[in-house]
Design an enzyme around this catalytic site. Sequence first.
Site, PDB file in Angstrom:
ATOM      1  N   GLU A  67      30.992  37.496  34.569  1.00 13.06           N
ATOM      2  CA  GLU A  67      31.231  36.626  35.757  1.00 13.06           C
ATOM      3  C   GLU A  67      32.694  36.213  35.533  1.00 13.06           C
ATOM      4  O   GLU A  67      32.990  35.182  34.818  1.00 13.06           O
ATOM      5  CB  GLU A  67      30.258  35.673  36.073  1.00 13.06           C
ATOM      6  CG  GLU A  67      30.356  34.968  37.107  1.00 13.06           C
ATOM      7  CD  GLU A  67      30.142  35.710  38.442  1.00 13.06           C
ATOM      8  OE1 GLU A  67      30.934  35.973  39.380  1.00 13.06           O
ATOM      9  OE2 GLU A  67      29.055  35.709  38.866  1.00 13.06           O
ATOM     10  N   GLU A  70      35.655  30.817  38.048  1.00 12.70           N
ATOM     11  CA  GLU A  70      35.195  29.690  37.139  1.00 12.70           C
ATOM     12  C   GLU A  70      34.773  28.458  38.064  1.00 12.70           C
ATOM     13  O   GLU A  70      34.796  28.606  39.250  1.00 12.70           O
ATOM     14  CB  GLU A  70      36.433  29.138  36.528  1.00 12.70           C
ATOM     15  CG  GLU A  70      37.282  30.135  35.723  1.00 12.70           C
ATOM     16  CD  GLU A  70      38.389  30.639  36.586  1.00 12.70           C
ATOM     17  OE1 GLU A  70      39.344  30.949  35.772  1.00 12.70           O
ATOM     18  OE2 GLU A  70      38.385  30.864  37.753  1.00 12.70           O
ATOM     19  N   SER A 129      37.748  29.173  29.247  1.00 14.83           N
ATOM     20  CA  SER A 129      38.719  28.514  30.030  1.00 14.83           C
ATOM     21  C   SER A 129      39.477  27.512  29.615  1.00 14.83           C
ATOM     22  O   SER A 129      39.702  27.334  28.293  1.00 14.83           O
ATOM     23  CB  SER A 129      37.991  28.403  31.309  1.00 14.83           C
ATOM     24  OG  SER A 129      38.962  28.764  32.396  1.00 14.83           O
ATOM     25  N   CYS A 143      34.159  29.290  32.722  1.00 10.20           N
ATOM     26  CA  CYS A 143      33.501  30.645  33.503  1.00 10.20           C
ATOM     27  C   CYS A 143      32.024  31.057  32.722  1.00 10.20           C
ATOM     28  O   CYS A 143      31.735  30.291  32.018  1.00 10.20           O
ATOM     29  CB  CYS A 143      34.628  31.620  33.614  1.00 10.20           C
ATOM     30  SG  CYS A 143      34.979  32.418  31.592  1.00 10.20           S
ATOM     31  N   SER A 422      43.069  34.146  28.259  1.00  8.67           N
ATOM     32  CA  SER A 422      43.222  32.681  28.619  1.00  8.67           C
ATOM     33  C   SER A 422      44.638  31.989  28.189  1.00  8.67           C
ATOM     34  O   SER A 422      44.915  32.279  27.314  1.00  8.67           O
ATOM     35  CB  SER A 422      42.093  31.817  28.196  1.00  8.67           C
ATOM     36  OG  SER A 422      40.875  32.002  28.668  1.00  8.67           O
ATOM     37  N   HIS A 442      43.264  32.553  33.665  1.00 10.75           N
ATOM     38  CA  HIS A 442      42.018  33.147  33.023  1.00 10.75           C
ATOM     39  C   HIS A 442      41.901  34.515  33.403  1.00 10.75           C
ATOM     40  O   HIS A 442      41.794  34.772  34.707  1.00 10.75           O
ATOM     41  CB  HIS A 442      40.750  32.359  33.198  1.00 10.75           C
ATOM     42  CG  HIS A 442      39.351  33.172  32.977  1.00 10.75           C
ATOM     43  ND1 HIS A 442      39.153  33.147  31.671  1.00 10.75           N
ATOM     44  CD2 HIS A 442      38.546  33.635  33.623  1.00 10.75           C
ATOM     45  CE1 HIS A 442      37.937  33.796  31.455  1.00 10.75           C
ATOM     46  NE2 HIS A 442      37.613  34.051  32.820  1.00 10.75           N
TER      47      HIS A 442
END
Length: 556
Positions: A67, A70, A129, A143, A422, A442
């Site tokens: 996924e 964020e 993140s 995230c 990141s 990110h």
Amino acid sequence: MSPEDLLRFCSKPKNPYQTQRTPGPEMSDTQIPPNYTNSPCSLSGTPHLTINRDITALDLDSSNAFEGPEKLLEVWFTASEKTLPASASPLGLKAVAQESWKEMLDLVNCKVLSVVESRNVDAYLLSESSMFVFPHKLVLKTCGTTTLLCGLPRMLEIAALEAGFPHVQADLPSGTTAAATPHRVFYSRKNFLFPDQQLGSHRSWRDEVRYLDKMFLGGSAYMIGKMNGEHWYLYITGPGMQLTPPSTPEERVHTKIQELKLPETGTKQLDEPDTGDETLEVLMTDLDMENARQFYLEDASNIAKVNARRAHEARKDAIQQLGVIAEAHGSDPSISGNTLVEGNSRDDDARFDVFAQTSADHSGFNSDTEDEPLSFSQELSTEGHTLGAVVTENCGLADVYPSSKYPDARIDSYLFTPCGYSANGVVPMPGEADSTHYWTVHVTPEPQCSYASFETNVPTRVLGRQTVDVVQQVVGIFKPGRFSVTLFEARGEDEGNNKAAAAKKDKRMDFVKGYRRVDRIVHDLEGYELVFRYFEREDWKGGSPRLGERSMMLDT
């Protein structure tokens, strides 16, 4: 899950990666001592970096990433750094020890990789993140399956007990002794692809709103964009909001979830925000697969080694061209076919290679002869800050706010195994010692969760740059199939009556080269203007957006 259950869920750290990512007792400081004459850190206000070696030495494998979007939380305790209350430390939230923030982040399920400290903001690069700590506000962006909202009660407690902000008794999880009263709270995120894999209150927007309602009185929750297309969620409190008091038998009224359809005029402004506040987010999906390879460790390592070979060849070529600079008893220097500098005497055989260890570009490899195989340091083959810096330069992010225009800017970046990236940028404003801003990126480049985000609060007024120029540059770096742009701007006293200027500015943002604008929504909030836009690439044939939350969103 009831609101009470949600708060109990957040009262204890539940980190599924705890066995892999055990925090160490210390962070190693890699800054150059400020007493060094040529040290950048000897300049007032220049950011410096601290790396958490105990975490970065471990394998932060991102193979199970799924996924990208964020969760973003901003908690303001005053309207600006200049309006800190008398009870607070002169440094505000920056007075809080890093260990306290790390403890709070345990509740969120993420770890600190490194920190860039500067005059106005401390930028934390996290395993999931980023976090930015200003004297008057905190920005936390995480995230994956992080439980961001679980850190909010502890955040308010830290602000009260360690930073000295005024606090009250509130209906928070057991063990929370005090809670600072925020000036404003903003929580937002893009629609998830896999909400059923989230934890606690983050499994649906409805649950997140219920959790926030449990803490704050008078919050407002909105869905911005198409219900059957790309959309964005926002929870916002007005200035002067109150924490929910301790529980009573009385029934509470929860915030109604609605589409954001507010009138453009007549909005009551309870308090004037800091008119310098401006936040831009570019949320990109369906990244070009070939271009996204640069965010994989294997490809980044190959790029680093190619750069090292080029530097090695350039060094050899320069040695051949320059030759020897000879100095002897004050005699004039001369050039010969040798590559070493002579000593103080013509008979002295002590020699020094003028190219040895003069640049970070040369420190990662070594080869004394032409025939000897070129060897590379381990840092060019493993995840971490070294390859993160390579990616930052190679992809073009270093040029978004270049050092030529922002000489004190600092970038802290990290590349994960087997992929993922990141970065945090800290940008002191030229000529404005008391003004430092940030940007953060990110990236999850895998096809099943292809996503990149760019966020910044660097004001576009600086150096006369337009917002559309930043968006165009960022989109050119990641090459998404589609993306959304949200722009939050605090309204100045004159801007409310200058609709023509605002409309002109909006028109420029409607045209991003190579993309067509599909959606544009403009709204007035309390003291802010919000503009949401959604774009698709002109040749996009990828079909409709994936809407993991659609069924949950439409439940009544």
